[in-house]
Design a protein around this motif. Structure first.
Motif, PDB file in Angstrom:
ATOM      1  N   GLU A 189       1.340  -6.539  -5.295  1.00  0.00           N
ATOM      2  CA  GLU A 189       1.048  -7.607  -4.344  1.00  0.00           C
ATOM      3  C   GLU A 189       0.173  -8.679  -5.007  1.00  0.00           C
ATOM      4  O   GLU A 189       0.344  -9.869  -4.742  1.00  0.00           O
ATOM      5  N   PHE A 190      -0.733  -8.263  -5.860  1.00  0.00           N
ATOM      6  CA  PHE A 190      -1.631  -9.213  -6.518  1.00  0.00           C
ATOM      7  C   PHE A 190      -1.084  -9.689  -7.865  1.00  0.00           C
ATOM      8  O   PHE A 190      -1.788 -10.360  -8.617  1.00  0.00           O
ATOM      9  N   ALA A 241      -8.705  -6.876  -4.639  1.00  0.00           N
ATOM     10  CA  ALA A 241      -7.679  -5.872  -4.347  1.00  0.00           C
ATOM     11  C   ALA A 241      -8.323  -4.511  -4.110  1.00  0.00           C
ATOM     12  O   ALA A 241      -7.916  -3.766  -3.210  1.00  0.00           O
ATOM     13  N   HIS A 261      -3.773 -14.820  -0.911  1.00  0.00           N
ATOM     14  CA  HIS A 261      -4.058 -13.426  -0.575  1.00  0.00           C
ATOM     15  C   HIS A 261      -4.951 -13.310   0.645  1.00  0.00           C
ATOM     16  O   HIS A 261      -4.769 -12.439   1.486  1.00  0.00           O
ATOM     17  N   GLU A 281      -2.758 -14.006   3.664  1.00  0.00           N
ATOM     18  CA  GLU A 281      -1.842 -12.899   3.961  1.00  0.00           C
ATOM     19  C   GLU A 281      -2.577 -11.733   4.610  1.00  0.00           C
ATOM     20  O   GLU A 281      -2.119 -11.165   5.600  1.00  0.00           O
ATOM     21  N   ARG A 282      -3.716 -11.405   4.033  1.00  0.00           N
ATOM     22  CA  ARG A 282      -4.481 -10.271   4.560  1.00  0.00           C
ATOM     23  C   ARG A 282      -5.027 -10.574   5.943  1.00  0.00           C
ATOM     24  O   ARG A 282      -5.104  -9.705   6.806  1.00  0.00           O
TER      25      ARG A 282
END
Lengths: 346, 243
Positions: free
Chosen positions: B130-131, B155, B185, B188-189
């Motif tokens: 994902e990262f 992460a 990120h 998204e989170r």
């Protein structure tokens, strides 16, 4: 972390097989005596490494627990050792008892870190030595305390002690290996690198620190028990000798802290070197200078200890042989053989 | 909406200086809240008290309905409050995967289990994917670039499925491409339900990403509101530019 593969097990198997065969193959007495102390120090350094290497807490007080183990044997076996093997059977009890005893001590001492921790643990050494001198009813004070002599035949007198030391080394190395391969070792690595951050990601810092400390101290006490039974007479200045503490620390540093084989390698270099210099320079204390010189020279060229420095160099050479690659850590995706890096980290 | 984090009357003095002075604010669940202010306004000190790294002189912090007083960072982390540090604190000798696994939180029983189990490794690799750090999975984290370390630290704290993440200057010293990645990120989170409280000096990023914005000056909030309102707030301009 790559699990220890066949090669690792084979290496350990050959090492211990050789150790086991040495007396059977008719090693002369002087060699066996030297080996008893070499293996003893390898065991001590490996035990120290659990807390001094993996957790990064450089204890200088471990010999206190060595002394406690020694006196435990002396106290229980003053008049008779039965068949001669009873003292060995008591060792696990000593290990567990001293391990438990060390937990509150560790809990207090481990509130400090690094150099302060080293100094706090030195005081532990001197407190224990002072107690050994002054609790005369228990320890005999400066007069010393004798352990009942073992009824072993003269020709093989040293064998049981030698094998006991080898077994202790095997146990210490097995626990060391287990730590590395479990989340205990993973947690300890975070404690060593950055304890505050470790707290911040939920690592059970205090628990793993105390576990490492207790196991380490218990093992050292067991080895102290074997030592006391072997030498037969316990004096405070020898059972709680700063030189023993310094010995185990130096050997772990020399071979490589936080590695499985480093402390063993350190002991197999320094103890024979010390014996050799003691022979060469006779009764003078000059041998200590030579001993220190060996240590300083090696640390000068291999500052992280022999094993980490050498494996790092090998890994770098292999990377270089791979052609002019970018330095690692650039943002571009780029294949790197993980095995090479693993060895560098080992 | 309910407040996930409530800070009330928080105060910390260093010598005679009040680094944080009677500071009160709250963070609503589901938001990306910014905590901004000039240098020395007490942002990091407030972070340290909220996450249990520093004991406050007075005031209370409530997280997810429970008091934070006397709580340790490790306990708070297990309760779902995690943070990153300004300087990207990762463990350089551990591999990228191990950095994630050790932050994932594990039971007492797992402590005695394998260093990195199959399941641990799968989870960590998914997160690295994902990262976009998969190619670095087996490298010691010390070999990563600064920006990669920041991503890795971020992460890692996500591995424990936190409710609230405090990011201390996530984009400071990081190249523009990496800033975009970090922003993506966070979004998204956040869409997946994680609440953020962010200390950040990049005002463009704050105005794009965060709502609401809390402005601290000399240890206490002087403004609170949506970014547009903050930009035109006179007290804020004065604090930043000097009156």
């Amino acid at each position: 972390m790559k699990p220890v593969g066949r090669a690792g097990l084979l290496r350990a198997g050959i090492f211990f097989l050789l150790l086991a065969l040495i007396p059977v193959l008719g090693a002369p007495g002087w060699l066996l005596t030297t080996l008893i102390f070499t293996v003893m120090y390898a065991g001590l350094a490996s035990s120290w490494n659990l807390v001094g290497g993996y957790a990064g807490y450089p204890s200088l007080g471990h010999v206190a627990f060595f002394g406690i183990g020694a006196y435990a044997i002396g106290l229980v076996f003053t008049n008779s050792v039965g068949s001669g093997f009873e003292p060995f059977l008591l060792l696990p009890v000593i290990g567990v008892a001293v391990g438990l005893l060390s937990i509150p001590v560790g809990w207090i001492a481990m509130r400090t870190r690094a150099d302060v921790f080293a100094i706090v643990t030195i005081t532990l050494l001197f407190i224990t030595q002072t107690l050994a001198f002054n609790l005369k009813d228990l320890t005999g004070g400066a007069q010393g305390k004798s352990v009942a002599p073992p009824p072993f035949p003269v020709e093989t007198f040293d064998w049981p002690f030698y094998y006991a030391m080898v077994v202790m080394l095997a146990i210490a190395m097995a626990i060391s290996l287990y730590f590395r391969r479990s989340k205990i070792g993973l947690s300890l690595a975070t404690v060593r690198a950055d304890e505050d951050k470790a707290h911040g990601i939920g690592v059970r810092v205090t628990a793993v620190k105390l576990l490492a400390f207790a196991v380490s101290c218990g093992l050292v006490a067991m080895i102290g028990g074997v030592w006391a039974y072997y030498v037969g007479f316990i004096y405070p200045q020898f059972a709680v000798d700063p030189l023993i503490t310094i010995g185990m620390v130096l050997m772990a540093f020399l071979g490589g802290r936080g590695t499985l084989w480093g402390p063993v390698l350190g002991a197999f270099i320094l103890v024979p070197a010390q014996e050799y210099f003691a022979q060469t320079f006779g009764a003078s204390e000059l041998y200590l200078l030579a001993y220190a010189a060996v240590f300083i020279v090696i640390m000068l060229f291999l500052p992280r200890g022999i094993l980490p420095s050498v494996s790092e160099r090998l890994a770098r050479r292999r990377l270089a042989a791979r052609g002019p690659g970018e330095s690692p850590g650039t943002d571009a995706a780029r294949p790197v053989d993980p095995a090479v890096r693993m060895e560098a980290a080992r | 909406m309910t407040a996930l984090l409530e800070v009330e009357g928080l105060t910390k003095r260093f010598g005679g200086v009040a680094a944080v002075d009677d500071c009160s604010f709250s963070v609503e669940a589901g938001t990306i809240t910014a905590l901004i202010g000039p240098n020395g306004s007490g942002k990091t000190t407030a972070f340290n008290m909220i996450t249990g790294y520093l004991k406050q002189d007075s005031g209370t912090v409530r997280f997810d309905g429970g008091a934070v007083e006397r709580a340790r960072p490790a306990q708070l982390y297990r309760r779902g409050l995690s943070r990153t540090f300004q300087q990207a604190r990762i463990f350089p000798e551990l591999t990228a995967i191990e950095n994630l696994v050790v932050a994932a939180g594990f039971s007492w029983r797992d402590l005695f289990g394998r260093r990195v189990s199959k399941r641990d490794e799968e989870r960590a690799r998914r997160m690295l994917d994902e990262f976009r750090l998969s190619h670095l999975a087996d490298l010691p984290a010390g070999d990563l670039s600064y920006g990669q370390r920041k991503l890795l630290e971020f992460a890692a704290v996500l591995m424990s499925s936190p409710k609230l993440v405090l990011l201390d200057e996530p984009t400071a010293g990081v190249n523009p491409v990496m800033i975009d990645a970090m922003e993506r990120h966070i979004r998204e989170r956040n869409a997946a339900g994680v609440t953020f409280l962010i200390v950040e000096h990049d005002m463009q990023l704050v105005m794009r990403l965060c709502d609401p914005v809390i402005v601290l000056d000399q240890g206490a909030p002087i403004a609170f509101g949506p970014p547009a309102a903050i930009q035109t707030d006179e007290r804020v301009l004065e604090a930043y530019l000097g009156g």
